[in-house]
Design a protein around this motif. Structure first.
Motif, PDB file in Angstrom:
ATOM      1  N   SER A   1       1.973   2.345  -3.626  1.00  0.00           N
ATOM      2  CA  SER A   1       2.921   1.251  -3.819  1.00  0.00           C
ATOM      3  C   SER A   1       3.524   0.824  -2.499  1.00  0.00           C
ATOM      4  N   GLY A   2       3.887  -0.446  -2.431  1.00  0.00           N
ATOM      5  CA  GLY A   2       4.593  -0.987  -1.279  1.00  0.00           C
ATOM      6  C   GLY A   2       5.681  -1.943  -1.725  1.00  0.00           C
ATOM      7  N   TRP A   3       6.758  -2.002  -0.931  1.00  0.00           N
ATOM      8  CA  TRP A   3       7.859  -2.922  -1.178  1.00  0.00           C
ATOM      9  C   TRP A   3       8.125  -3.685   0.112  1.00  0.00           C
ATOM     10  N   HIS A   4       8.022  -5.014   0.071  1.00  0.00           N
ATOM     11  CA  HIS A   4       8.278  -5.857   1.244  1.00  0.00           C
ATOM     12  C   HIS A   4       9.788  -5.951   1.474  1.00  0.00           C
ATOM     13  N   LEU A   5      10.298  -5.235   2.467  1.00  0.00           N
ATOM     14  CA  LEU A   5      11.718  -5.306   2.808  1.00  0.00           C
ATOM     15  C   LEU A   5      12.002  -6.511   3.694  1.00  0.00           C
ATOM     16  N   VAL A   6      11.079  -6.809   4.612  1.00  0.00           N
ATOM     17  CA  VAL A   6      11.130  -8.013   5.451  1.00  0.00           C
ATOM     18  C   VAL A   6       9.713  -8.562   5.484  1.00  0.00           C
ATOM     19  N   LYS A   7       9.573  -9.871   5.231  1.00  0.00           N
ATOM     20  CA  LYS A   7       8.239 -10.481   5.191  1.00  0.00           C
ATOM     21  C   LYS A   7       8.322 -11.867   5.817  1.00  0.00           C
ATOM     22  N   THR A   8       8.134 -11.906   7.149  1.00  0.00           N
ATOM     23  CA  THR A   8       8.092 -13.175   7.865  1.00  0.00           C
ATOM     24  C   THR A   8       6.790 -13.223   8.662  1.00  0.00           C
ATOM     25  N   GLU A   9       6.484 -14.354   9.267  1.00  0.00           N
ATOM     26  CA  GLU A   9       5.260 -14.454  10.069  1.00  0.00           C
ATOM     27  C   GLU A   9       5.310 -13.550  11.294  1.00  0.00           C
ATOM     28  N   SER A  10       6.502 -13.331  11.839  1.00  0.00           N
ATOM     29  CA  SER A  10       6.608 -12.568  13.077  1.00  0.00           C
ATOM     30  C   SER A  10       6.947 -11.091  12.872  1.00  0.00           C
ATOM     31  N   LEU A  11       7.353 -10.708  11.645  1.00  0.00           N
ATOM     32  CA  LEU A  11       7.763  -9.327  11.410  1.00  0.00           C
ATOM     33  C   LEU A  11       7.547  -8.943   9.951  1.00  0.00           C
ATOM     34  N   SER A  12       7.028  -7.746   9.742  1.00  0.00           N
ATOM     35  CA  SER A  12       6.863  -7.194   8.399  1.00  0.00           C
ATOM     36  C   SER A  12       7.419  -5.778   8.394  1.00  0.00           C
ATOM     37  N   ILE A  13       8.277  -5.480   7.419  1.00  0.00           N
ATOM     38  CA  ILE A  13       8.766  -4.116   7.216  1.00  0.00           C
ATOM     39  C   ILE A  13       8.521  -3.790   5.751  1.00  0.00           C
ATOM     40  N   ILE A  14       7.716  -2.756   5.533  1.00  0.00           N
ATOM     41  CA  ILE A  14       7.326  -2.365   4.178  1.00  0.00           C
ATOM     42  C   ILE A  14       7.664  -0.894   3.981  1.00  0.00           C
ATOM     43  N   GLU A  15       8.275  -0.579   2.845  1.00  0.00           N
ATOM     44  CA  GLU A  15       8.443   0.809   2.441  1.00  0.00           C
ATOM     45  C   GLU A  15       7.281   1.134   1.523  1.00  0.00           C
ATOM     46  N   GLU A  16       6.591   2.232   1.791  1.00  0.00           N
ATOM     47  CA  GLU A  16       5.404   2.565   1.020  1.00  0.00           C
ATOM     48  C   GLU A  16       5.488   3.973   0.455  1.00  0.00           C
ATOM     49  N   LEU A  17       4.757   4.163  -0.633  1.00  0.00           N
ATOM     50  CA  LEU A  17       4.659   5.462  -1.290  1.00  0.00           C
ATOM     51  C   LEU A  17       3.191   5.740  -1.558  1.00  0.00           C
ATOM     52  N   MET A  18       2.735   6.904  -1.086  1.00  0.00           N
ATOM     53  CA  MET A  18       1.368   7.351  -1.325  1.00  0.00           C
ATOM     54  C   MET A  18       1.419   8.654  -2.105  1.00  0.00           C
ATOM     55  N   PRO A  19       0.828   8.698  -3.307  1.00  0.00           N
ATOM     56  CA  PRO A  19       0.751   9.961  -4.043  1.00  0.00           C
ATOM     57  C   PRO A  19      -0.134  10.969  -3.295  1.00  0.00           C
ATOM     58  N   PRO A  20      -0.089  12.235  -3.693  1.00  0.00           N
ATOM     59  CA  PRO A  20      -0.943  13.243  -3.060  1.00  0.00           C
ATOM     60  C   PRO A  20      -2.435  12.852  -3.129  1.00  0.00           C
ATOM     61  N   ASN A  21      -3.167  13.245  -2.101  1.00  0.00           N
ATOM     62  CA  ASN A  21      -4.630  13.051  -2.028  1.00  0.00           C
ATOM     63  C   ASN A  21      -5.051  11.590  -2.081  1.00  0.00           C
ATOM     64  N   THR A  22      -4.306  10.730  -1.379  1.00  0.00           N
ATOM     65  CA  THR A  22      -4.687   9.322  -1.255  1.00  0.00           C
ATOM     66  C   THR A  22      -4.814   8.981   0.221  1.00  0.00           C
ATOM     67  N   GLN A  23      -5.558   7.906   0.489  1.00  0.00           N
ATOM     68  CA  GLN A  23      -5.723   7.449   1.864  1.00  0.00           C
ATOM     69  C   GLN A  23      -6.100   5.982   1.858  1.00  0.00           C
ATOM     70  N   GLU A  24      -5.903   5.337   2.993  1.00  0.00           N
ATOM     71  CA  GLU A  24      -6.354   3.961   3.134  1.00  0.00           C
ATOM     72  C   GLU A  24      -7.671   3.948   3.897  1.00  0.00           C
ATOM     73  N   LYS A  25      -8.327   2.793   3.912  1.00  0.00           N
ATOM     74  CA  LYS A  25      -9.570   2.649   4.670  1.00  0.00           C
ATOM     75  C   LYS A  25      -9.252   2.503   6.147  1.00  0.00           C
ATOM     76  N   GLU A  26     -10.133   3.067   6.966  1.00  0.00           N
ATOM     77  CA  GLU A  26      -9.972   2.922   8.406  1.00  0.00           C
ATOM     78  C   GLU A  26     -10.082   1.443   8.767  1.00  0.00           C
ATOM     79  N   HIS A  27      -9.225   0.992   9.684  1.00  0.00           N
ATOM     80  CA  HIS A  27      -9.188  -0.411  10.063  1.00  0.00           C
ATOM     81  C   HIS A  27      -8.459  -0.560  11.400  1.00  0.00           C
ATOM     82  N   TYR A  28      -8.369  -1.801  11.866  1.00  0.00           N
ATOM     83  CA  TYR A  28      -7.534  -2.110  13.022  1.00  0.00           C
ATOM     84  C   TYR A  28      -6.995  -3.520  12.852  1.00  0.00           C
ATOM     85  N   HIS A  29      -6.034  -3.864  13.682  1.00  0.00           N
ATOM     86  CA  HIS A  29      -5.444  -5.203  13.673  1.00  0.00           C
ATOM     87  C   HIS A  29      -5.687  -5.831  15.037  1.00  0.00           C
TER      88      HIS A  29
END
Length: 114
Positions: free
Chosen positions: A18-46
């Motif tokens: 889960s994620g919650w957008h605390l700040v969501k503008t073009e120049s800045l993003s602040i997200i609070e996230e929750l990952m349950p046990p044994n989860t991961q995201e895909k490798e990536h870059y920006h």
């Protein structure tokens, strides 16, 4: 306005994360996230965005440029733009963290085709 998870835009990602957008503008993003046990995201870059992850609860395992780094609660890690990375929760408790991106990562995430 005072911002919290309760009054922020919520979304699901990955496998029950889960994620919650605390700040969501073009120049800045602040997200609070929750990952349950044994989860991961895909490798990536920006291409443009740099990110800072601040761990609130649990211990995160980051894979950064093919190195594993453990980041405990109360600590953080800076990921410069162009750096391949992913976050994992390989612990038995929920992982909670803030991810701060500058600029916003919308349309800036590059993954290898699977």
């Amino acid at each position: 306005m005072i911002t919290s998870k309760e009054n922020s835009e919520h979304y699901f990602w990955g496998d029950k994360c889960s994620g919650w957008h605390l700040v969501k503008t073009e120049s800045l993003s602040i997200i609070e996230e929750l990952m349950p046990p044994n989860t991961q995201e895909k490798e990536h870059y920006h291409q443009h965005a740099q990110q800072f992850f601040r761990i609130l609860k649990g211990t995160a395992t980051f894979e950064v440029a093919n190195k594993l780094i453990q980041v405990p609660a109360g600590s953080g890690i800076h990921i410069p733009s162009g750096t391949r990375h992913r976050i994992k929760n390989d612990q038995s408790e929920n992982l909670e963290f803030l991810v701060i991106s500058q600029p916003n990562t919308r349309g800036d995430r590059i993954e290898d085709p699977a």
